[in-house]
Motif scaffolding. Structure first.
Motif, short mmCIF file in Angstrom:
data_model
loop_
_atom_site.label_atom_id
_atom_site.label_comp_id
_atom_site.label_asym_id
_atom_site.label_seq_id
_atom_site.Cartn_x
_atom_site.Cartn_y
_atom_site.Cartn_z
N THR A 97 26.41 7.58 9.26
CA THR A 97 25.84 8.25 10.45
C THR A 97 26.91 8.59 11.49
O THR A 97 26.59 9.24 12.49
CB THR A 97 24.77 7.37 11.09
OG1 THR A 97 25.28 6.04 11.28
CG2 THR A 97 23.51 7.30 10.24
N ALA A 98 28.15 8.20 11.26
CA ALA A 98 29.23 8.64 12.14
C ALA A 98 29.52 10.13 11.95
O ALA A 98 30.19 10.75 12.77
CB ALA A 98 30.50 7.83 11.91
N SER A 99 29.00 10.70 10.85
CA SER A 99 29.02 12.16 10.70
C SER A 99 27.66 12.59 10.19
O SER A 99 26.66 12.52 10.91
CB SER A 99 30.18 12.65 9.84
OG SER A 99 30.10 12.17 8.51
N ASP A 100 27.57 13.01 8.92
CA ASP A 100 26.32 13.56 8.44
C ASP A 100 25.65 12.70 7.37
O ASP A 100 24.76 13.18 6.66
CB ASP A 100 26.51 14.98 7.92
CG ASP A 100 27.55 15.06 6.81
OD1 ASP A 100 28.22 14.04 6.54
OD2 ASP A 100 27.69 16.14 6.22
N GLY A 101 26.05 11.45 7.23
CA GLY A 101 25.33 10.54 6.36
C GLY A 101 24.05 10.05 7.02
O GLY A 101 23.87 10.19 8.23
N THR A 102 23.18 9.44 6.23
CA THR A 102 21.89 8.98 6.78
C THR A 102 21.84 7.47 6.97
O THR A 102 20.82 6.96 7.43
CB THR A 102 20.74 9.40 5.84
OG1 THR A 102 20.94 8.83 4.54
CG2 THR A 102 20.66 10.92 5.72
N GLU A 103 22.93 6.77 6.65
CA GLU A 103 22.96 5.32 6.79
C GLU A 103 24.14 4.89 7.66
O GLU A 103 25.22 5.49 7.57
CB GLU A 103 23.07 4.65 5.41
CG GLU A 103 21.88 4.96 4.51
CD GLU A 103 22.14 4.61 3.04
OE1 GLU A 103 23.26 4.15 2.73
OE2 GLU A 103 21.23 4.82 2.22
N PRO A 104 23.99 3.87 8.49
CA PRO A 104 25.10 3.39 9.31
C PRO A 104 26.25 2.89 8.44
O PRO A 104 26.06 2.51 7.28
CB PRO A 104 24.48 2.23 10.11
CG PRO A 104 23.01 2.46 10.05
CD PRO A 104 22.74 3.12 8.74
N PRO A 105 27.47 2.87 8.99
CA PRO A 105 28.63 2.42 8.21
C PRO A 105 28.43 1.06 7.55
O PRO A 105 28.79 0.86 6.38
CB PRO A 105 29.76 2.39 9.24
CG PRO A 105 29.36 3.40 10.25
CD PRO A 105 27.87 3.33 10.33
N ALA A 106 27.86 0.11 8.28
CA ALA A 106 27.66 -1.23 7.72
C ALA A 106 26.73 -1.20 6.52
O ALA A 106 26.93 -1.95 5.55
CB ALA A 106 27.11 -2.16 8.80
N HIS A 107 25.73 -0.33 6.57
CA HIS A 107 24.79 -0.24 5.46
C HIS A 107 25.46 0.38 4.23
O HIS A 107 25.21 -0.06 3.09
CB HIS A 107 23.58 0.59 5.87
CG HIS A 107 22.47 0.57 4.87
ND1 HIS A 107 21.57 -0.46 4.78
CD2 HIS A 107 22.13 1.45 3.89
CE1 HIS A 107 20.71 -0.21 3.80
NE2 HIS A 107 21.03 0.95 3.24
N VAL A 108 26.32 1.37 4.43
CA VAL A 108 27.03 1.99 3.32
C VAL A 108 27.90 0.94 2.62
O VAL A 108 27.92 0.84 1.39
CB VAL A 108 27.90 3.17 3.81
CG1 VAL A 108 28.75 3.73 2.66
CG2 VAL A 108 27.03 4.27 4.40
N VAL A 109 28.59 0.13 3.41
CA VAL A 109 29.44 -0.92 2.85
C VAL A 109 28.60 -1.94 2.09
O VAL A 109 28.94 -2.36 0.98
CB VAL A 109 30.27 -1.59 3.95
CG1 VAL A 109 31.01 -2.82 3.40
CG2 VAL A 109 31.27 -0.60 4.55
N ALA A 110 27.49 -2.36 2.69
CA ALA A 110 26.62 -3.34 2.04
C ALA A 110 26.07 -2.80 0.72
O ALA A 110 26.00 -3.53 -0.28
CB ALA A 110 25.48 -3.71 2.98
N GLU A 111 25.70 -1.52 0.69
CA GLU A 111 25.19 -0.92 -0.54
C GLU A 111 26.28 -0.86 -1.60
O GLU A 111 26.02 -1.06 -2.80
CB GLU A 111 24.67 0.49 -0.25
CG GLU A 111 23.33 0.51 0.48
CD GLU A 111 22.23 -0.13 -0.33
OE1 GLU A 111 22.02 0.27 -1.48
OE2 GLU A 111 21.60 -1.08 0.20
N ALA A 112 27.51 -0.59 -1.19
CA ALA A 112 28.62 -0.57 -2.14
C ALA A 112 28.85 -1.94 -2.74
O ALA A 112 29.11 -2.08 -3.94
CB ALA A 112 29.88 -0.07 -1.44
#
Length: 284
Positions: A10-25
């Motif tokens: 969500t810092a650009s055009d994603g739909t999930e916050p950075p922390a969520h992207v990392v957790a999903e990875a």
């Protein structure tokens, strides 16, 4: 245990916050990811904290918009100094261009649909870099379409009457600024023909001469023929080869975390080439 070197939040055009992207990875079993939001490093701190929490590697990065006379070119910058004056200046200009472009697209759409610039801004996280996906989200919010992909397919694709181009620096200038900031420039999805015009081999050679260090080959949008062209280029110049998902969140794009990955050998080369900032917990 692989590395996905192209993701958005969500810092650009994603739909999930950075922390969520990392957790999903981490849940996906990835060894590490790069956060590469468009023209922004705003998500780095949150992503780093999440990487520490989940025990996953993080390579801070950014995707920078550039343009030749005929093609839009996205350059991934890894491990650059986020406070480097030259890169900050370039980013400020690019982000300003993004805003003006988005306003013009919204104005054109408003002639036919019940959306406004204010509605578009409601879709953008504070401090995020604005883009067409936020306009797509506004069309969803207005009930014009059901999801982002439908908005792109019907109304904001490059051949649409609503589409507006963006003023952007030349990719050789982006490469130069990234290198000056201690970063590693890698061209993103350079043979994604369905996105629009692509660079020819001479133009790719020009980028290598300017200091480009890598090519993103394993990406769902590169054609099979295009992948071969990029592989040949990489072999001729001993370039870093990357693979990635270009993840934008579950509701952002169909791309899945880890659907394409980068070999540890090339992650190690990327780390060795960088001098602008550090990766976290990356041990290829």
């Amino acid at each position: 245990m692989s590395f996905d070197l192209h993701t958005h939040s969500t810092a650009s055009d994603g739909t999930e916050p950075p922390a969520h992207v990392v957790a999903e990875a981490a849940r996906a079993g990835l060894r590490g990811i790069a956060l590469t939001d468009h023209d922004s490093t705003a998500g780095w701190a949150e992503a780093l904290a999440a990487a520490e929490e989940h025990g996953i590697g993080l390579i801070p990065g950014m995707e920078i918009t550039s343009k030749t006379a005929a093609a839009s070119v996205h350059m991934l910058s890894y491990l650059h100094d986020p406070e480097h004056p030259g890169l900050l200046e370039l980013n400020a200009a690019t982000r300003g261009g993004r805003v003006e472009r988005a306003k013009h697209i919204a104005e054109r759409l408003a002639e036919d649909f019940p959306i406004s610039w204010e509605l578009v801004l409601e879709q953008v996280e504070d401090g995020a870099s604005i883009g067409r996906p936020h306009i797509a989200d506004a069309l969803v919010a207005a009930g014009v379409v059901r999801e982002r992909s439908e908005a792109f397919d019907k109304y904001i694709h490059r051949s649409s009457k609503y589409y507006v181009g963006q003023d952007s620096p030349h990719p050789t200038e982006v490469v130069r600024r990234v290198r000056e900031a201690g970063g590693v420039p890698v061209i993103a999805h350079a043979m994604a023909g369905k996105r629009g015009n692509t660079l020819d081999v001479d133009e790719l050679e020009e980028l290598v001469e300017a200091g480009m260090l890598g090519v993103e080959i394993w990406h769902r949008d590169n054609t099979e023929e295009g992948k071969q062209i990029l592989l040949d280029l990489a072999r001729r110049h001993d370039l870093i080869i990357t693979g990635s998902s270009d993840y934008h969140g579950v509701s952002g794009k169909p791309n899945t975390l880890g659907e394409n990955t980068t070999d540890p050998e090339h992650v190690a080369r990327l780390l060795e080439a960088a001098s602008g900032t550090d990766a976290y917990n990356i041990h290829p």
